[in-house]
Scaffold this motif. Sequence first.
Motif, mmCIF file in Angstrom:
data_model
loop_
_atom_site.group_PDB
_atom_site.id
_atom_site.type_symbol
_atom_site.label_atom_id
_atom_site.label_comp_id
_atom_site.label_asym_id
_atom_site.label_seq_id
_atom_site.Cartn_x
_atom_site.Cartn_y
_atom_site.Cartn_z
ATOM 1 N N TRP A 1 0.805 -1.455 -0.168
ATOM 2 C CA TRP A 1 0.042 -0.072 -0.044
ATOM 3 C C TRP A 1 1.291 0.972 0.287
ATOM 4 C CZ3 TRP A 1 1.696 1.898 4.136
ATOM 5 C CH2 TRP A 1 1.808 1.314 5.489
ATOM 6 N N VAL A 2 2.691 0.724 -0.370
ATOM 7 C CA VAL A 2 3.140 2.231 -0.149
ATOM 8 C C VAL A 2 3.209 2.707 -1.493
ATOM 9 C CG1 VAL A 2 5.174 3.317 0.618
ATOM 10 C CG2 VAL A 2 4.077 2.027 2.136
ATOM 11 N N LEU A 3 2.710 3.459 -1.971
ATOM 12 C CA LEU A 3 3.526 3.656 -3.400
ATOM 13 C C LEU A 3 4.227 4.754 -3.744
ATOM 14 C CD1 LEU A 3 -1.021 5.075 -4.192
ATOM 15 C CD2 LEU A 3 0.233 2.632 -3.910
ATOM 16 N N LYS A 4 4.152 5.254 -2.919
ATOM 17 C CA LYS A 4 5.595 6.129 -3.149
ATOM 18 C C LYS A 4 6.192 7.018 -1.966
ATOM 19 C CE LYS A 4 4.669 8.917 -7.503
ATOM 20 N NZ LYS A 4 3.243 8.777 -8.425
ATOM 21 N N VAL A 5 7.635 6.889 -1.826
ATOM 22 C CA VAL A 5 8.485 7.042 -0.809
ATOM 23 C C VAL A 5 8.913 8.588 -1.280
ATOM 24 C CG1 VAL A 5 10.118 7.106 0.912
ATOM 25 C CG2 VAL A 5 9.398 5.587 -0.277
ATOM 26 N N ARG A 6 8.706 9.679 -0.343
ATOM 27 C CA ARG A 6 9.329 10.787 -0.998
ATOM 28 C C ARG A 6 9.789 12.263 -0.013
ATOM 29 N NH1 ARG A 6 4.644 12.841 -5.220
ATOM 30 N NH2 ARG A 6 5.751 11.693 -7.045
ATOM 31 N N GLN A 7 11.016 12.918 -0.228
ATOM 32 C CA GLN A 7 11.807 13.873 0.616
ATOM 33 C C GLN A 7 11.546 14.740 0.504
ATOM 34 O OE1 GLN A 7 15.909 12.446 1.231
ATOM 35 N NE2 GLN A 7 15.165 10.188 0.740
ATOM 36 N N ALA A 8 11.361 15.656 1.068
ATOM 37 C CA ALA A 8 10.740 17.225 1.315
ATOM 38 C C ALA A 8 11.830 17.674 1.123
ATOM 39 C CB ALA A 8 10.151 17.746 1.555
ATOM 40 N N TRP B 1 14.880 17.477 4.584
ATOM 41 C CA TRP B 1 13.807 17.883 6.113
ATOM 42 C C TRP B 1 13.653 16.462 6.827
ATOM 43 C CZ3 TRP B 1 16.684 21.396 8.600
ATOM 44 C CH2 TRP B 1 16.864 22.227 7.604
ATOM 45 N N PHE B 2 12.259 16.010 5.698
ATOM 46 C CA PHE B 2 11.510 15.018 5.965
ATOM 47 C C PHE B 2 10.648 14.608 5.172
ATOM 48 C CE2 PHE B 2 8.529 18.761 5.620
ATOM 49 C CZ PHE B 2 7.574 18.435 4.581
ATOM 50 N N VAL B 3 10.582 13.273 4.833
ATOM 51 C CA VAL B 3 9.710 12.340 4.696
ATOM 52 C C VAL B 3 8.660 12.455 4.405
ATOM 53 C CG1 VAL B 3 9.915 9.578 4.213
ATOM 54 C CG2 VAL B 3 12.104 10.835 4.506
ATOM 55 N N TYR B 4 7.445 11.454 3.563
ATOM 56 C CA TYR B 4 6.898 11.326 3.393
ATOM 57 C C TYR B 4 5.997 10.476 2.113
ATOM 58 C CZ TYR B 4 5.799 15.158 -0.494
ATOM 59 O OH TYR B 4 5.719 15.606 -1.146
ATOM 60 N N LEU B 5 5.138 8.676 2.380
ATOM 61 C CA LEU B 5 5.187 8.396 1.140
ATOM 62 C C LEU B 5 3.883 8.653 1.346
ATOM 63 C CD1 LEU B 5 5.259 5.146 4.677
ATOM 64 C CD2 LEU B 5 6.640 6.361 2.566
ATOM 65 N N ILE B 6 3.578 8.440 0.045
ATOM 66 C CA ILE B 6 1.882 8.801 -0.818
ATOM 67 C C ILE B 6 1.496 6.661 -0.385
ATOM 68 C CG2 ILE B 6 0.657 8.944 -3.223
ATOM 69 C CD1 ILE B 6 2.436 10.867 -2.247
ATOM 70 N N VAL B 7 0.227 7.193 0.220
ATOM 71 C CA VAL B 7 -0.474 5.353 0.248
ATOM 72 C C VAL B 7 -1.525 5.756 -0.472
ATOM 73 C CG1 VAL B 7 0.772 5.413 2.670
ATOM 74 C CG2 VAL B 7 -0.833 6.365 2.964
ATOM 75 N N ASP B 8 -1.959 3.514 -0.684
ATOM 76 C CA ASP B 8 -2.749 3.906 -1.453
ATOM 77 C C ASP B 8 -4.578 3.776 0.388
ATOM 78 O OD1 ASP B 8 -5.343 2.479 -1.822
ATOM 79 O OD2 ASP B 8 -4.616 0.516 -3.201
ATOM 80 N N ARG B 9 -5.398 4.375 0.493
ATOM 81 C CA ARG B 9 -5.593 4.896 1.928
ATOM 82 C C ARG B 9 -6.602 3.793 1.978
ATOM 83 N NH1 ARG B 9 -5.789 9.048 5.092
ATOM 84 N NH2 ARG B 9 -7.348 8.174 6.406
ATOM 85 N N ALA B 10 -6.926 2.910 0.913
ATOM 86 C CA ALA B 10 -8.232 1.862 0.636
ATOM 87 C C ALA B 10 -7.343 1.009 1.059
ATOM 88 C CB ALA B 10 -8.942 1.234 -0.883
ATOM 89 N N ARG B 11 -5.918 0.506 0.732
ATOM 90 C CA ARG B 11 -5.717 -0.723 1.754
ATOM 91 C C ARG B 11 -4.576 -0.628 2.463
ATOM 92 N NH1 ARG B 11 -1.748 -3.529 -3.157
ATOM 93 N NH2 ARG B 11 -1.914 -1.396 -3.852
ATOM 94 N N PHE B 12 -4.539 0.923 3.008
ATOM 95 C CA PHE B 12 -3.765 1.634 3.870
ATOM 96 C C PHE B 12 -4.217 0.582 5.837
ATOM 97 C CE2 PHE B 12 -2.500 4.031 8.010
ATOM 98 C CZ PHE B 12 -1.564 4.315 7.660
ATOM 99 N N MET C 1 4.598 11.158 13.402
ATOM 100 C CA MET C 1 3.581 11.134 12.443
ATOM 101 C C MET C 1 2.395 11.183 11.953
ATOM 102 S SD MET C 1 5.032 6.984 11.664
ATOM 103 C CE MET C 1 3.767 6.452 11.203
ATOM 104 N N SER C 2 2.006 12.289 10.463
ATOM 105 C CA SER C 2 0.800 12.578 10.352
ATOM 106 C C SER C 2 0.171 11.546 9.556
ATOM 107 C CB SER C 2 0.767 13.716 10.644
ATOM 108 O OG SER C 2 -0.053 14.683 9.883
ATOM 109 N N LEU C 3 -0.907 11.366 9.030
ATOM 110 C CA LEU C 3 -1.766 11.023 7.961
ATOM 111 C C LEU C 3 -2.884 12.102 7.589
ATOM 112 C CD1 LEU C 3 -1.824 8.593 6.125
ATOM 113 C CD2 LEU C 3 -3.674 7.419 7.493
ATOM 114 N N GLN C 4 -2.159 12.943 5.842
ATOM 115 C CA GLN C 4 -3.308 13.448 6.048
ATOM 116 C C GLN C 4 -3.919 13.011 4.210
ATOM 117 O OE1 GLN C 4 -2.424 17.375 6.280
ATOM 118 N NE2 GLN C 4 -0.777 16.697 8.065
ATOM 119 N N GLY C 5 -4.697 12.110 4.374
ATOM 120 C CA GLY C 5 -5.214 12.035 3.313
ATOM 121 C C GLY C 5 -4.425 11.538 2.411
ATOM 122 N N ARG C 6 -3.500 10.867 1.846
ATOM 123 C CA ARG C 6 -2.890 10.131 0.985
ATOM 124 C C ARG C 6 -1.390 10.034 1.147
ATOM 125 N NH1 ARG C 6 -2.733 8.576 -4.421
ATOM 126 N NH2 ARG C 6 -1.329 10.808 -4.883
#
Length: 269
Positions: A133-140, A143-154, A173-178
């Motif tokens: 369900w992890v679609l992408k791993v992104r670095q900002a 400074w920090f990291v966020y995963l783009i997740v498939d919320r239907a399967r998260f 950690m914080s989950l906001q949308g995808r």
Amino acid sequence: MLFASDLDQTLIYSRNSMGMDVTEDELVEVERYEGKPLSFMTQKSQSELWKINDAAFFLPVTTRTQAQYERVTGIFEGQQAPRFAVISNGAVILENGQPIKEWSEGIRQQCVSRKTIISDLMPEIERYFSEDWVLKVRQADDWFVYLIVDRARFPEEKLNFYTTAFKKLGWGMSLQGRKLYFMPESITKAGAMEYIKERLGASYVIAAGDSLLDLDLLESADYSILASHGEAVKSAVPTSEHIHRTDKYGIKAGEEILGRVAEISVQRK
Ligand SMILES: [Mg+2]
């Protein structure tokens, strides 16, 4: 007076997050991405924000990176952009559009000394999140990291487990949308707001937000408003008495926040 506010799902909204009780002709486009309108506020929200801007300092406080922040020009259409903006969740402060170097250097040192840098986080991410369900791993901006997740399967039921495990390593950690964010504990919206408060000599701070990454900002302000549709309310984290919830949801909660803040700032002027 300082009005320090989160942007996404607090003042500005995507089509997915705005809710159903708004009509097309109420909307003002505030962000365009790859040629398409992406974020909106209502006309009423925009005129309330301009009222606030006349009576107080408006400080945008966002987890957006500089490039992402610079896209939301529509908020200030026809008005002067705010002198300061807090971006990258507090790791970077813009003054007249330019990052304040000393601020970010100080944050970098804290991240290094607490061992909350991305190169230390990545092996942990790989260990916990080699999931489909992890679609992408992104670095900002490093400074920090966020995963783009498939919320239907998260697996929502595992979120507390992950949160506890990463908190021990110094990451919130914080989950906001995808998006599932991993934020070093040294990078806070409250810290950057306190710096600006001091620079401006402000004596009263109103804050607004919706997510878990906004709570430190809301706690450190004098009067705060939390959007009722957001992650922070859903997660049921206890909050102080000066933090008030909106009656409305979605883009109309944004309107309610700005209406209340405009009223207070005009009274206090
Ligand atoms: Mg938000």
